[in-house]
Design a protein around this motif. Structure first.
Motif, PDB file in Angstrom:
ATOM      1  N   ILE A  14      -7.552 -10.056  -5.624  1.00 43.55           N
ATOM      2  CA  ILE A  14      -8.435  -9.561  -6.686  1.00 43.55           C
ATOM      3  C   ILE A  14      -7.863  -9.792  -8.089  1.00 43.55           C
ATOM      4  CG2 ILE A  14      -7.649  -7.164  -6.697  1.00 43.55           C
ATOM      5  CD1 ILE A  14     -11.057  -7.012  -6.435  1.00 43.55           C
ATOM      6  N   PHE A  15      -6.535  -9.736  -8.232  1.00 38.30           N
ATOM      7  CA  PHE A  15      -5.964  -9.947  -9.567  1.00 38.30           C
ATOM      8  C   PHE A  15      -5.956 -11.438  -9.934  1.00 38.30           C
ATOM      9  CE2 PHE A  15      -3.391  -5.721  -9.387  1.00 38.30           C
ATOM     10  CZ  PHE A  15      -4.584  -5.009  -9.471  1.00 38.30           C
ATOM     11  N   ALA A  16      -5.833 -12.312  -8.945  1.00 39.37           N
ATOM     12  CA  ALA A  16      -5.983 -13.749  -9.217  1.00 39.37           C
ATOM     13  C   ALA A  16      -7.393 -14.021  -9.730  1.00 39.37           C
ATOM     14  CB  ALA A  16      -5.710 -14.547  -7.952  1.00 39.37           C
ATOM     15  N   HIS A  38      -7.261  -2.018 -17.704  1.00 42.00           N
ATOM     16  CA  HIS A  38      -7.369  -0.663 -17.175  1.00 42.00           C
ATOM     17  C   HIS A  38      -7.495  -0.699 -15.659  1.00 42.00           C
ATOM     18  CE1 HIS A  38      -7.815   1.684 -20.895  1.00 42.00           C
ATOM     19  NE2 HIS A  38      -8.339   0.585 -21.392  1.00 42.00           N
ATOM     20  N   ASP A  39      -6.768   0.211 -14.992  1.00 41.71           N
ATOM     21  CA  ASP A  39      -6.947   0.375 -13.551  1.00 41.71           C
ATOM     22  C   ASP A  39      -8.364   0.882 -13.289  1.00 41.71           C
ATOM     23  OD1 ASP A  39      -4.804   0.809 -10.960  1.00 41.71           O
ATOM     24  OD2 ASP A  39      -6.790   1.733 -10.803  1.00 41.71           O
ATOM     25  N   ILE A  40      -8.995   0.359 -12.262  1.00 36.48           N
ATOM     26  CA  ILE A  40     -10.383   0.698 -11.969  1.00 36.48           C
ATOM     27  C   ILE A  40     -10.529   2.142 -11.457  1.00 36.48           C
ATOM     28  CG2 ILE A  40     -10.507  -0.024  -9.537  1.00 36.48           C
ATOM     29  CD1 ILE A  40     -13.083  -1.571 -10.313  1.00 36.48           C
ATOM     30  N   ALA A  41      -9.465   2.721 -10.967  1.00 37.08           N
ATOM     31  CA  ALA A  41      -9.490   4.094 -10.444  1.00 37.08           C
ATOM     32  C   ALA A  41      -8.329   4.873 -11.063  1.00 37.08           C
ATOM     33  CB  ALA A  41      -9.385   4.082  -8.925  1.00 37.08           C
ATOM     34  N   ALA A  96       6.055   0.065  -9.909  1.00 40.83           N
ATOM     35  CA  ALA A  96       5.702  -1.165  -9.199  1.00 40.83           C
ATOM     36  C   ALA A  96       5.813  -0.877  -7.707  1.00 40.83           C
ATOM     37  CB  ALA A  96       6.624  -2.308  -9.600  1.00 40.83           C
ATOM     38  N   ASN A  97       4.698  -0.954  -7.008  1.00 43.83           N
ATOM     39  CA  ASN A  97       4.694  -0.783  -5.554  1.00 43.83           C
ATOM     40  C   ASN A  97       4.942  -2.142  -4.914  1.00 43.83           C
ATOM     41  OD1 ASN A  97       3.983   1.981  -5.670  1.00 43.83           O
ATOM     42  ND2 ASN A  97       1.846   1.432  -6.038  1.00 43.83           N
ATOM     43  N   ILE A  98       5.892  -2.185  -3.989  1.00 44.57           N
ATOM     44  CA  ILE A  98       6.212  -3.451  -3.327  1.00 44.57           C
ATOM     45  C   ILE A  98       6.149  -3.271  -1.814  1.00 44.57           C
ATOM     46  CG2 ILE A  98       7.980  -5.227  -2.932  1.00 44.57           C
ATOM     47  CD1 ILE A  98       8.335  -3.410  -6.092  1.00 44.57           C
ATOM     48  N   GLY A 102       6.247   0.530  -0.025  1.00 42.20           N
ATOM     49  CA  GLY A 102       5.879   0.828  -1.409  1.00 42.20           C
ATOM     50  C   GLY A 102       4.397   1.139  -1.580  1.00 42.20           C
ATOM     51  N   GLY A 103       3.600   0.846  -0.556  1.00 41.88           N
ATOM     52  CA  GLY A 103       2.165   1.117  -0.652  1.00 41.88           C
ATOM     53  C   GLY A 103       1.413   0.087  -1.476  1.00 41.88           C
ATOM     54  N   GLN A 104       1.962  -1.131  -1.605  1.00 44.90           N
ATOM     55  CA  GLN A 104       1.296  -2.178  -2.391  1.00 44.90           C
ATOM     56  C   GLN A 104       0.017  -2.629  -1.692  1.00 44.90           C
ATOM     57  OE1 GLN A 104       3.677  -5.681  -3.068  1.00 44.90           O
ATOM     58  NE2 GLN A 104       2.158  -6.631  -4.418  1.00 44.90           N
ATOM     59  N   GLU A 105      -1.098  -2.606  -2.448  1.00 42.19           N
ATOM     60  CA  GLU A 105      -2.379  -3.001  -1.859  1.00 42.19           C
ATOM     61  C   GLU A 105      -2.867  -4.353  -2.361  1.00 42.19           C
ATOM     62  OE1 GLU A 105      -5.027   0.339  -2.326  1.00 42.19           O
ATOM     63  OE2 GLU A 105      -4.081   1.326  -0.603  1.00 42.19           O
ATOM     64  N   VAL A 106      -2.527  -4.682  -3.596  1.00 38.60           N
ATOM     65  CA  VAL A 106      -2.979  -5.965  -4.154  1.00 38.60           C
ATOM     66  C   VAL A 106      -1.779  -6.914  -4.192  1.00 38.60           C
ATOM     67  CG1 VAL A 106      -4.007  -7.129  -6.135  1.00 38.60           C
ATOM     68  CG2 VAL A 106      -4.753  -4.820  -5.532  1.00 38.60           C
ATOM     69  N   PRO A 107      -1.880  -8.071  -3.518  1.00 34.72           N
ATOM     70  CA  PRO A 107      -0.718  -8.950  -3.371  1.00 34.72           C
ATOM     71  C   PRO A 107      -0.495  -9.902  -4.546  1.00 34.72           C
ATOM     72  CG  PRO A 107      -2.514  -9.804  -2.057  1.00 34.72           C
ATOM     73  CD  PRO A 107      -3.013  -8.525  -2.696  1.00 34.72           C
ATOM     74  N   LEU A 109       1.856  -9.405  -8.158  1.00 31.56           N
ATOM     75  CA  LEU A 109       2.740  -8.455  -8.841  1.00 31.56           C
ATOM     76  C   LEU A 109       2.012  -7.710  -9.957  1.00 31.56           C
ATOM     77  CD1 LEU A 109       5.479  -7.203  -9.616  1.00 31.56           C
ATOM     78  CD2 LEU A 109       5.911  -9.253 -10.982  1.00 31.56           C
ATOM     79  N   HIS A 110       2.173  -6.404  -9.980  1.00 25.19           N
ATOM     80  CA  HIS A 110       1.618  -5.601 -11.072  1.00 25.19           C
ATOM     81  C   HIS A 110       2.504  -4.395 -11.298  1.00 25.19           C
ATOM     82  CE1 HIS A 110      -0.260  -4.437  -7.251  1.00 25.19           C
ATOM     83  NE2 HIS A 110      -0.302  -3.192  -7.699  1.00 25.19           N
ATOM     84  N   VAL A 111       2.584  -4.007 -12.568  1.00 27.84           N
ATOM     85  CA  VAL A 111       3.243  -2.762 -12.940  1.00 27.84           C
ATOM     86  C   VAL A 111       2.162  -1.808 -13.427  1.00 27.84           C
ATOM     87  CG1 VAL A 111       4.735  -1.712 -14.682  1.00 27.84           C
ATOM     88  CG2 VAL A 111       5.502  -3.730 -13.460  1.00 27.84           C
ATOM     89  N   HIS A 112       2.208  -0.590 -12.915  1.00 27.13           N
ATOM     90  CA  HIS A 112       1.321   0.469 -13.408  1.00 27.13           C
ATOM     91  C   HIS A 112       1.985   1.131 -14.605  1.00 27.13           C
ATOM     92  CE1 HIS A 112      -1.124   0.905  -9.551  1.00 27.13           C
ATOM     93  NE2 HIS A 112      -0.054   0.279  -9.091  1.00 27.13           N
ATOM     94  N   LEU A 113       1.231   1.405 -15.661  1.00 29.79           N
ATOM     95  CA  LEU A 113       1.679   2.261 -16.767  1.00 29.79           C
ATOM     96  C   LEU A 113       0.833   3.517 -16.726  1.00 29.79           C
ATOM     97  CD1 LEU A 113       2.237  -0.742 -18.116  1.00 29.79           C
ATOM     98  CD2 LEU A 113       2.489   0.643 -20.162  1.00 29.79           C
TER      99      LEU A 113
HETATM  100  P1  AMP Z   1      -1.069  -0.967  -5.638  1.00 26.32           P
HETATM  101  O1  AMP Z   1      -1.154   0.093  -4.595  1.00 26.32           O
HETATM  102  O2  AMP Z   1       0.132  -0.810  -6.532  1.00 26.32           O
HETATM  103  O3  AMP Z   1      -1.218  -2.363  -5.075  1.00 26.32           O
HETATM  104  O4  AMP Z   1      -2.282  -0.674  -6.615  1.00 26.32           O
HETATM  105  C1  AMP Z   1      -3.391  -1.494  -6.795  1.00 26.32           C
HETATM  106  C2  AMP Z   1      -4.172  -0.897  -7.942  1.00 26.32           C
HETATM  107  O5  AMP Z   1      -5.160  -1.820  -8.314  1.00 26.32           O
HETATM  108  C3  AMP Z   1      -4.874   0.426  -7.614  1.00 26.32           C
HETATM  109  O6  AMP Z   1      -4.431   1.433  -8.538  1.00 26.32           O
HETATM  110  C4  AMP Z   1      -6.358   0.080  -7.788  1.00 26.32           C
HETATM  111  O7  AMP Z   1      -7.107   1.151  -8.324  1.00 26.32           O
HETATM  112  C5  AMP Z   1      -6.299  -1.110  -8.728  1.00 26.32           C
HETATM  113  N1  AMP Z   1      -7.435  -2.019  -8.660  1.00 26.32           N
HETATM  114  C6  AMP Z   1      -7.988  -2.561  -7.543  1.00 26.32           C
HETATM  115  N2  AMP Z   1      -9.010  -3.369  -7.870  1.00 26.32           N
HETATM  116  C7  AMP Z   1      -9.092  -3.360  -9.216  1.00 26.32           C
HETATM  117  C8  AMP Z   1      -9.944  -4.006 -10.170  1.00 26.32           C
HETATM  118  N3  AMP Z   1     -10.934  -4.820  -9.784  1.00 26.32           N
HETATM  119  N4  AMP Z   1      -9.746  -3.756 -11.489  1.00 26.32           N
HETATM  120  C9  AMP Z   1      -8.757  -2.929 -11.881  1.00 26.32           C
HETATM  121  N5  AMP Z   1      -7.926  -2.295 -11.040  1.00 26.32           N
HETATM  122  C10 AMP Z   1      -8.080  -2.502  -9.724  1.00 26.32           C
END
Ligand code: AMP
Length: 125
Positions: A14-16, A38-41, A96-98, A102-107, A109-113
């Motif tokens: 999704i980030f790609a 912005h994070d969507i949630a 950063a979840n890895i 780490g609970g990483q859902e989007v493959p 790399l991302h850092v949450h602020l």
């Molecule tokens: P992580 O568990 O660190 O991989 O977190 C993935 C984050 O991506 C979660 O906080 C989601 O709410 C966020 N996310 C997923 N899809 C989107 C999107 N389309 N736009 C913005 N944030 C997203």
């Protein structure tokens, strides 16, 4: 579902797709090395994500393969976004979840602020 961060990069994550402009995101910053949006949630009053523009699965992948310029550019972008959003004086959290633990859902790399309120304990017990 957390990912296995040792997998090869998936060009359709999704980030790609956000980087390619195929799906919308509320972008707050972008340069050659990083995009922030912005994070969507959101889980805090300020919840931003900063991603490198290159194709890296995780912090581990990035630190092993990225160039010095990519690493410097990404780290500087994270700092810039934190300053631009007024997070430095009150304080904030980078996360950063890895991989699976780490609970990483989007493959990609991302850092949450996180910021905008006291953030409590670092990990759930
Ligand atoms: P992580 O568990 O660190 O991989 O977190 C993935 C984050 O991506 C979660 O906080 C989601 O709410 C966020 N996310 C997923 N899809 C989107 C999107 N389309 N736009 C913005 N944030 C997203």
């Amino acid at each position: 579902m957390p990912i296995d961060a040792t997998h090869p990069y998936d060009d359709d994550n999704i980030f790609a797709r956000i980087l390619r402009g195929e799906i919308p995101a509320k972008r707050v910053y972008e340069d050659a090395f990083a995009v922030a949006f912005h994070d969507i949630a959101p889980q805090a009053p300020v919840h931003l994500l900063v991603i490198p523009t290159g194709a890296y699965v995780s912090w581990d992948d990035f630190s092993a393969r990225a160039s010095e310029a990519e690493i410097a550019g990404y780290i500087r972008a994270i700092g810039h976004v934190a300053r631009e959003h007024g997070l430095v004086e009150p304080g904030y959290r980078l996360l950063a979840n890895i991989g699976a633990h780490g609970g990483q859902e989007v493959p990609h790399l991302h850092v949450h602020l996180f910021g905008g309120r006291p953030l409590g304990i670092m990990l759930s017990q």
